[in-house]
Design a protein around this motif. Structure first.
Motif, PDB file in Angstrom:
ATOM      1  N   PHE A  89       8.671 -11.929  15.403  1.00 25.90           N
ATOM      2  CA  PHE A  89       8.993 -11.783  13.990  1.00 25.90           C
ATOM      3  C   PHE A  89       7.776 -12.051  13.110  1.00 25.90           C
ATOM      4  CE2 PHE A  89      13.864 -12.643  14.345  1.00 25.90           C
ATOM      5  CZ  PHE A  89      13.969 -11.524  15.134  1.00 25.90           C
ATOM      6  N   TYR A  90       6.914 -12.970  13.545  1.00 25.35           N
ATOM      7  CA  TYR A  90       5.687 -13.229  12.794  1.00 25.35           C
ATOM      8  C   TYR A  90       4.886 -11.951  12.630  1.00 25.35           C
ATOM      9  CZ  TYR A  90       5.363 -18.284  12.237  1.00 25.35           C
ATOM     10  OH  TYR A  90       5.551 -19.563  11.823  1.00 25.35           O
ATOM     11  N   GLY A  91       4.649 -11.288  13.782  1.00 26.86           N
ATOM     12  CA  GLY A  91       3.863 -10.047  13.758  1.00 26.86           C
ATOM     13  C   GLY A  91       4.472  -9.038  12.796  1.00 26.86           C
ATOM     14  N   ASN A  92       5.783  -8.833  12.920  1.00 21.11           N
ATOM     15  CA  ASN A  92       6.450  -7.856  12.054  1.00 21.11           C
ATOM     16  C   ASN A  92       6.311  -8.229  10.590  1.00 21.11           C
ATOM     17  OD1 ASN A  92       7.269  -6.660  14.387  1.00 21.11           O
ATOM     18  ND2 ASN A  92       9.336  -7.521  14.336  1.00 21.11           N
ATOM     19  N   SER A  93       6.544  -9.507  10.303  1.00 17.12           N
ATOM     20  CA  SER A  93       6.501  -9.945   8.908  1.00 17.12           C
ATOM     21  C   SER A  93       5.127  -9.697   8.307  1.00 17.12           C
ATOM     22  CB  SER A  93       6.847 -11.428   8.801  1.00 17.12           C
ATOM     23  OG  SER A  93       8.228 -11.577   8.643  1.00 17.12           O
ATOM     24  N   ILE A  94       4.089 -10.023   9.073  1.00 16.87           N
ATOM     25  CA  ILE A  94       2.742  -9.854   8.538  1.00 16.87           C
ATOM     26  C   ILE A  94       2.474  -8.376   8.271  1.00 16.87           C
ATOM     27  CG2 ILE A  94       0.294 -10.001   9.130  1.00 16.87           C
ATOM     28  CD1 ILE A  94       1.031 -12.638  10.610  1.00 16.87           C
ATOM     29  N   LEU A  95       2.800  -7.538   9.243  1.00 18.86           N
ATOM     30  CA  LEU A  95       2.574  -6.103   9.085  1.00 18.86           C
ATOM     31  C   LEU A  95       3.317  -5.566   7.865  1.00 18.86           C
ATOM     32  CD1 LEU A  95       1.389  -3.506  10.293  1.00 18.86           C
ATOM     33  CD2 LEU A  95       3.522  -3.238  11.550  1.00 18.86           C
ATOM     34  N   ILE A  96       4.594  -5.929   7.769  1.00 14.48           N
ATOM     35  CA  ILE A  96       5.423  -5.388   6.686  1.00 14.48           C
ATOM     36  C   ILE A  96       4.969  -5.911   5.330  1.00 14.48           C
ATOM     37  CG2 ILE A  96       7.739  -5.493   5.688  1.00 14.48           C
ATOM     38  CD1 ILE A  96       8.824  -5.222   8.541  1.00 14.48           C
ATOM     39  N   ALA A  97       4.685  -7.200   5.263  1.00 14.26           N
ATOM     40  CA  ALA A  97       4.316  -7.773   3.966  1.00 14.26           C
ATOM     41  C   ALA A  97       2.980  -7.208   3.483  1.00 14.26           C
ATOM     42  CB  ALA A  97       4.257  -9.292   4.061  1.00 14.26           C
ATOM     43  N   VAL A  98       2.010  -7.103   4.386  1.00 17.25           N
ATOM     44  CA  VAL A  98       0.694  -6.622   3.956  1.00 17.25           C
ATOM     45  C   VAL A  98       0.774  -5.155   3.529  1.00 17.25           C
ATOM     46  CG1 VAL A  98      -1.636  -6.090   4.736  1.00 17.25           C
ATOM     47  CG2 VAL A  98      -0.605  -8.281   5.312  1.00 17.25           C
ATOM     48  N   THR A  99       1.380  -4.307   4.353  1.00 13.83           N
ATOM     49  CA  THR A  99       1.458  -2.886   3.988  1.00 13.83           C
ATOM     50  C   THR A  99       2.329  -2.691   2.755  1.00 13.83           C
ATOM     51  OG1 THR A  99       2.241  -2.852   6.265  1.00 13.83           O
ATOM     52  CG2 THR A  99       1.163  -0.891   5.477  1.00 13.83           C
ATOM     53  N   GLY A 100       3.449  -3.401   2.708  1.00 17.14           N
ATOM     54  CA  GLY A 100       4.327  -3.273   1.549  1.00 17.14           C
ATOM     55  C   GLY A 100       3.601  -3.636   0.263  1.00 17.14           C
ATOM     56  N   THR A 101       2.792  -4.688   0.318  1.00 22.34           N
ATOM     57  CA  THR A 101       2.061  -5.110  -0.871  1.00 22.34           C
ATOM     58  C   THR A 101       1.004  -4.077  -1.251  1.00 22.34           C
ATOM     59  OG1 THR A 101       2.372  -7.376  -0.131  1.00 22.34           O
ATOM     60  CG2 THR A 101       0.767  -7.010  -1.868  1.00 22.34           C
ATOM     61  N   LEU A 102       0.261  -3.594  -0.273  1.00 19.09           N
ATOM     62  CA  LEU A 102      -0.775  -2.613  -0.583  1.00 19.09           C
ATOM     63  C   LEU A 102      -0.162  -1.352  -1.191  1.00 19.09           C
ATOM     64  CD1 LEU A 102      -3.200  -2.909   2.464  1.00 19.09           C
ATOM     65  CD2 LEU A 102      -3.498  -3.736   0.117  1.00 19.09           C
ATOM     66  N   LEU A 103       0.914  -0.880  -0.581  1.00 20.23           N
ATOM     67  CA  LEU A 103       1.573   0.324  -1.092  1.00 20.23           C
ATOM     68  C   LEU A 103       2.048   0.106  -2.527  1.00 20.23           C
ATOM     69  CD1 LEU A 103       2.724   3.156  -0.444  1.00 20.23           C
ATOM     70  CD2 LEU A 103       4.834   2.035   0.211  1.00 20.23           C
ATOM     71  N   ASN A 104       2.693  -1.026  -2.731  1.00 17.94           N
ATOM     72  CA  ASN A 104       3.216  -1.338  -4.063  1.00 17.94           C
ATOM     73  C   ASN A 104       2.102  -1.374  -5.095  1.00 17.94           C
ATOM     74  OD1 ASN A 104       3.694  -3.695  -6.102  1.00 17.94           O
ATOM     75  ND2 ASN A 104       5.721  -2.897  -5.601  1.00 17.94           N
ATOM     76  N   LEU A 105       1.003  -2.067  -4.778  1.00 17.67           N
ATOM     77  CA  LEU A 105      -0.084  -2.200  -5.751  1.00 17.67           C
ATOM     78  C   LEU A 105      -0.746  -0.855  -6.040  1.00 17.67           C
ATOM     79  CD1 LEU A 105      -1.804  -5.561  -4.766  1.00 17.67           C
ATOM     80  CD2 LEU A 105      -0.100  -5.115  -6.512  1.00 17.67           C
ATOM     81  N   THR A 106      -0.901  -0.042  -4.996  1.00 16.06           N
ATOM     82  CA  THR A 106      -1.526   1.266  -5.216  1.00 16.06           C
ATOM     83  C   THR A 106      -0.680   2.104  -6.171  1.00 16.06           C
ATOM     84  OG1 THR A 106      -2.185   1.132  -2.906  1.00 16.06           O
ATOM     85  CG2 THR A 106      -2.530   3.235  -4.011  1.00 16.06           C
ATOM     86  N   VAL A 107       0.598   2.207  -5.838  1.00 15.84           N
ATOM     87  CA  VAL A 107       1.478   3.067  -6.634  1.00 15.84           C
ATOM     88  C   VAL A 107       1.611   2.551  -8.063  1.00 15.84           C
ATOM     89  CG1 VAL A 107       3.861   3.834  -6.856  1.00 15.84           C
ATOM     90  CG2 VAL A 107       2.752   3.888  -4.637  1.00 15.84           C
ATOM     91  N   LEU A 108       1.862   1.257  -8.196  1.00 19.50           N
ATOM     92  CA  LEU A 108       2.117   0.702  -9.529  1.00 19.50           C
ATOM     93  C   LEU A 108       0.830   0.482 -10.309  1.00 19.50           C
ATOM     94  CD1 LEU A 108       4.923   0.599 -10.247  1.00 19.50           C
ATOM     95  CD2 LEU A 108       4.831  -0.104  -7.885  1.00 19.50           C
ATOM     96  N   GLY A 109      -0.281   0.292  -9.625  1.00 19.49           N
ATOM     97  CA  GLY A 109      -1.567   0.192 -10.322  1.00 19.49           C
ATOM     98  C   GLY A 109      -1.832   1.494 -11.067  1.00 19.49           C
ATOM     99  N   MET A 110      -1.580   2.599 -10.401  1.00 19.58           N
ATOM    100  CA  MET A 110      -1.811   3.896 -11.021  1.00 19.58           C
ATOM    101  C   MET A 110      -0.927   4.103 -12.239  1.00 19.58           C
ATOM    102  SD  MET A 110      -2.043   5.926  -7.404  1.00 19.58           S
ATOM    103  CE  MET A 110      -1.826   7.587  -7.995  1.00 19.58           C
TER     104      MET A 110
END
Lengths: 294, 537, 298
Positions: free
Chosen positions: C91-112
């Motif tokens: 679950f650690y691995g999954n959480s890290i992957l999901i949180a990091v990608t989710g954050t990057l995606l969110n910031l890219t889209v909403l930054g624009m």
């Protein structure tokens, strides 16, 4: 005021499209279901049938739990948008002076906001346990030998206790305001100091007005976060004793996933959205939001 | 951003119109859009959901002849609604189409458009292909099975053992795909979402109201033929267990165990107060008073979660109060809780909550009640034999605690004798149902019953599984429960079995009000009846 | 702007570069109140957490009988148990992957979109903002079923990608608010002069705006990360296999009915919480460097 839109129209559209797509993916369908089914009798395992306003009538005329939920939700929004934000801004203004402790406090203050609400609920539940919980143990240590207040389930204390599980923890407000404070040119503070202004005066007359937009944003975020407060209450009081600490998310959760009555739950959901709209409207009016400072 | 909320439908639809390129007046684009996705089932369902709604609206409008003016309003309203619905569906489908696109892109980056669509189709068709392959004898049939028996759940060890054994024996025919859903709440919450979307897994546990939802929504498979085809297995389950949970006169669920439940008491604390297990409820209350005078908290009650230990006492008071009360506690889904027995029982519970329990009983969890008893802080707890392994566990109980505990029938010679609701097959086709039945059989047969008795203190469904001498040695409390159970005059079921799930929640919600005297026992039974009535038939 | 030279000229301000230090001669009573306030804030923030942390090293007996005592000896068996009971490592691995990608995606889209919304006037802007605000108000329980159907239909059920998209969408309103209001604080003159120098839209955004907006991205990123890290209900509803589950789900492995062991539960809580604290402290330094950058720009 604004930059030339027509000249950059392609870019403007290109920059908006991902957000619009994400929004539609997440919310368009959900909103349609939510609004549509609020006018139906939709009970799990049964046929859906259109019933017009019956759900709403039922909610507003003879559902004590619902009315209590609305009342509590509104009170909590009010407290959160005022007291909570004030605490957060105060901490930010103190930390902005960057005295020796500022980084430490900023980090520690954030801890309750970092922890998932389910885990936090579990922590508070144990921390406040009348028997082996730390709070009562401390009070017993201080001399009240047989102290065993049931903080969460006693009618006298439950609302207050539940409120205190989130009201003082305004670290999100603090970091938002801190980031904004850093953006205020230092020269403004310098010249104020040269003119002999006190720190309090600087805070009141220079910082706060310049923070208007971000404080408004904080008030909206903090206020509306009360429309999503579910886990913490579910883990601790479940809305009890009676309906003393019930709010709309709990009401919706119980009606949808316990009573299987999605129609009624979604009618309450629509009410919740309306309350939210009014909240956002009032706050953005109060802070004249959206106008650049410059 | 000021006037943030100036939402008018005009604005919205304007905005939407601009983003959506699919013409709304024809249904063709929908199918075109969806062909590569091949997932029309759910859309159809939603379409019919709205279509049904519309039909109803039309019906109401033609119910009485409306005046011209009214009619105009109604058709206009209808037109608007229909337009909004179509618009919404179009929106959703575009989104889904985009979703398909993204998916395809992630599976085959840089492919040209046509190819992308193909690969999307290929990918979504894959499960279908898998299915037809599964028909070939070599591929095991995959069945889905959600389980809450994970983590610290008491039977998680038994569950693991059974799953492993089944995989070893029948793995070549049936592969059980387990979805772990930790905690009862997580389990029922997720299953309800699956009920609503008509996608229940192949085998589920029918507790917390799931049996009725599965039957009502038409997803549960009638097991009559399966059972009749296998008389030997049917005998292992026994008629009593099968008949305990019929719906519409048919067996949809097969029980996995029988719960015999009395209450446990701390012999040392009883000796200190100079009492023995009570014969009548009046004596029970007197005993509580004596314990209290001796400075001992009598009862481990809790009203959080499903108010388990408290409801056991209430059920026993009602179930031992005579024929009427006993009949009440043996019949499922009472329409009314407003009986004299219930009122009397609740009055006693009110007194117990007020005077004879711990300070953390109100809103307390099972963990609080159990720990209080196992730490010797309370003298009695109503609970079943699955608790007994904890008594010998030095991590959880006082040293030597298992020697201090006695088990007793409830006053008035009462004992719970309740069949678990058991497992339901909800497969969509015969192939999966057959596979699921194979697993169900293993999960509930004699071997599983034996295992459940030995490791979890859950009693077998019939006397085909004897209580061994060895078990009497290793866990005397379980054997004692069995012998006490045989002698009991009254048998009855749990509220968790006879009441709908939301009534149980109502119990938990109302107990604190009762304890604080915000409501009376008479008012509480009315509210329970109201809660029961919310389960529409 | 306070250049070092100016700071030296004025001995009353701190020689530190960030130098926003209180002046001498501040009312001592105000100071006292201030410190008392900060102390209370510290205590209530860290108290429950510390108690749970200490208790996670105790046996169940110690927790129940001596709530405030220090553990007799550090007992790590609770942590060993916790790893045994729930598949934490995965679950650690999954959480890290999901949180990091989710954050990057969110910031890219909403930054624009945040930038465009803060800077340009166009038709439909208010509608977008209203709709997005509405997203902030939709109750989670009402989203559960529709989102389940949506995710299933696009073939992302039991797929990490599905969770990432959903989380990026959950953070949509908050990130948009934060980012667009941060963009509003940036003086327009910067862009205007960039345009005069002949820079195009994209270059202005990437080279002028983004570096200045770092604090905004930092704060929005922290909040988004925490959202992804802590969400439970959708993680459970939208996945089936252990390979796609996240850490908060693990907590419920310790909460089954008829379970009574607090020690392991506390240990699991700490194990779930500690990484997010570490990540916060690390990300926070990003915010800090952003703060410094922000201070220079005036």
């Amino acid at each position: 005021m604004a930059l030339n839109t027509t000249k950059n129209i392609k870019w403007v559209i290109a920059f908006l499209v991902p957000t619009i797509l994400l929004f539609l993916f997440m919310y368009a369908f959900s909103l349609i279901i939510l609004f549509g089914s609020s006018f139906t009798d939709w009970t799990l395992g049964m046929k859906v049938s259109f019933t017009g306003l019956r759900n709403y009538l039922e909610l507003f005329t003879d559902n004590e739990d619902f009315l209590k939920s609305v009342f509590n939700t509104v009170v909590w929004i009010g407290l959160q948008a005022t007291v909570h934000v004030t605490i957060g801004v105060t901490v930010a203004l103190i930390l902005a002076r960057r005295e020796f402790y500022w980084k430490f406090v900023r980090t520690v203050y954030m801890i309750p906001n970092i922890i998932s609400s389910a885990a936090l609920g579990m922590m508070f539940l144990c921390f406040l346990n009348p028997d082996f919980g730390a709070l009562n143990s401390i009070i017993r240590l201080a001399g009240q030998k047989d102290f065993s207040q049931n903080w969460l389930m006693d009618y006298k204390t439950s609302f207050f206790t539940v409120t205190m599980m989130w009201l003082p923890f305004a670290a999100v407000v603090t970091i938002l305001v801190l980031a904004e404070l850093a953006a205020i040119p230092e020269s403004i503070f310098e010249s104020a100091r040269v003119d002999g202004a006190t720190e309090l005066g600087i805070n009141l007359h220079i910082s706060l007005p310049m923070l208007r937009n971000i404080i408004g944003t904080c008030a909206i975020l903090a206020g509306t976060s009360m429309l999503q407060k579910l886990d913490m209450i579910l883990m601790t009081t479940g809305g009890g004793p009676g309906n003393r600490t019930m709010n709309l998310p709990i009401f919706i959760y119980q009606n949808a996933l316990k009573d299987n009555n999605f129609g009624l739950a979604n009618a309450a959901g629509v009410t919740l959205i309306l309350i939210g709209i009014v909240t956002v409207w009032i706050i953005s009016r109060a802070f004249r939001m959206g106008h650049s400072n410059t | 951003m000021n006037k943030i909320m100036a939402v008018s439908t005009g604005q919205i639809s304007q905005q939407k119109d601009r983003n959506i390129t699919i013409p709304l007046d024809s249904s063709r684009p929908f199918t075109q859009v969806f062909e590569p996705c091949k997932k029309n089932a759910t859309i159809d369902r939603y379409f019919s959901f709205f279509a049904g709604m519309e039909a109803d609206m039309l019906e109401t409008s033609s119910y009485r002849t409306p005046s011209m003016h009214e009619r105009g309003m109604l058709t206009m309203k209808n037109r608007i609604t229909r337009k909004a619905i179509l618009l919404g569906l179009a929106l959703f489908m575009t989104v889904s189409a985009i979703g398909c696109g993204t998916q395809a892109v992630t599976t085959s980056t840089g492919a040209e458009a046509g190819k992308t669509e193909q690969s999307a189709a290929a990918k979504t068709e894959a499960p279908a292909a898998e299915k037809s392959e599964a028909a070939a004898p070599k591929e095991p049939v995959k069945i889905t099975y959600p389980s809450y028996r994970v983590g610290v759940q008491v039977s998680s060890q038994t569950e693991r053992t059974l799953l492993k054994e089944f995989a070893e024996k029948f793995g070549s025919e049936v592969e059980v795909v387990v979805e772990e859903l930790p905690s009862d709440t997580a389990y029922t919450d997720k299953l309800k979402i699956l009920v609503a979307s008509n996608e229940l897994p192949d085998l589920i546990d029918g507790k917390n109201g799931m049996l009725d939802l599965a039957v009502k929504s038409g997803q549960a498979v009638d097991l009559t033929d399966y059972l009749n085809a296998d008389p030997e297995y049917k005998a292992e389950i026994g008629d009593a267990a099968l008949n305990a949970n019929l719906r519409n006169g048919k067996p949809y669920a097969v029980s996995m165990g029988r719960q015999l439940v009395g209450y446990f008491y701390n012999k040392e604390l009883f000796a200190k107060a100079g009492i023995k297990p009570a014969e009548t409820w009046d004596e029970f209350m007197t005993n509580c008073e004596k314990l209290k005078t001796a400075g001992i908290v009598p009862l481990s009650l809790m009203t959080g979660e499903n108010a388990w230990t408290t409801n056991l006492l209430l059920a026993s008071i009602v179930g031992t109060s005579g024929d009427a009360g006993n009949a009440f506690m043996n019949k499922q889904f009472p329409a009314s809780y407003e009986t004299p027995e219930m009122i009397d029982g609740l009055k006693k519970i009110q007194a117990m909550l007020k005077n004879y329990t711990t300070s953390d009983a109100l809103g307390g969890l099972y963990a609080n009640a159990a720990n209080n008893f196992m730490q010797g802080k309370t003298a009695m707890i109503a609970n079943g034999p699955w608790m007994t392994p904890d008594f010998a566990n030095p991590e959880k109980s006082l040293p030597g605690f298992d020697k201090m505990v006695g088990v007793s029938a409830y006053p008035g010679s009462g004992m719970f004798n309740s069949y678990e609701i058991g497992y339901i097959i909800c497969s969509k086709d015969k192939e999966h149902a057959d596979a699921a039945f194979k697993f169900l059989k293993y999960k509930t047969g004699i071997h599983a019953q034996q295992l459940a008795l030995e490791s979890d203190g859950i009693f077998p469904l019939t006397d085909k599984v004897p209580i061994s001498e060895e078990l009497k040695q290793t866990n005397p409390l379980v054997a004692e429960t069995a012998s006490v159970g045989l002698k009991a005059k009254y048998n009855y079921m749990f509220f968790d079995v006879i009441s709908q799930a939301n009534v149980i929640d109502t119990f938990a919600k109302l107990y604190p009000e009762l304890a604080f005297e915000k409501i009376t026992a008479e008012e509480m039974v009315v509210k329970l009846t109201e809660a029961a009535a919310r389960n529409k038939e | 702007m306070s250049t070092p030279a100016q700071t030296i000229d004025r001995p009353r301000t701190s020689p530190k570069k960030a130098g926003r230090i209180s002046q001498p001669g501040v009312n001592p009573l105000v100071s006292m109140l201030k410190y008392a306030f900060i102390l209370v804030i510290l205590l209530i923030s860290v108290g429950p957490f510390l108690w749970v942390f200490l208790s996670s090293f105790k046996s169940n007996l110690e927790i129940l009988n001596s709530a405030l005592a220090l553990p007799a000896r550090l007992k790590f068996s609770n942590y060993v148990m916790a790893f045994k009971i729930a598949p934490l490592a995965q679950f650690y691995g999954n959480s890290i992957l999901i949180a990091v990608t989710g954050t990057l995606l969110n910031l890219t889209v909403l930054g624009m979109s945040g930038y465009v919304i803060a800077r340009f006037e166009f038709k439909g802007k208010k509608t977008i903002m209203s709709l997005v605000s509405m997203a902030l108000l939709i109750p989670g329980a009402a989203l559960l079923l529709p989102l389940y159907l949506t995710v299933r239909n696009v073939g992302l059920y039991d797929n990490i990608l599905g969770l990432i998209l959903i989380y990026a969408g959950f953070g949509l309103p908050v990130s948009l608010y934060i980012l667009s209001s941060y963009f509003l604080t940036i003086p327009k003159e910067l862009e205007e002069s960039a345009y005069l120098d002949g820079a195009g839209f994209l270059r202005t955004f990437l080279t002028i705006i983004l570096p200045i907006a770092k604090p905004g991205f930092g704060t929005a990123g922290v909040l988004q990360f925490l959202l992804c890290w802590n969400e439970f209900q959708f993680a459970l509803t939208l996945t089936t296999g252990l390979k796609n589950r996240t850490l908060p789900v693990a907590l419920f492995y310790f909460k089954s009915q008829f379970a009574s062991d607090y020690g392991a539960m506390f240990a699991a809580t700490i194990l779930v919480v500690i990484p997010s604290i570490i990540v916060y402290v690390l990300l926070q330094e990003q915010v800090v460097s952003g703060l410094a950058a922000g201070a220079v720009k005036g």
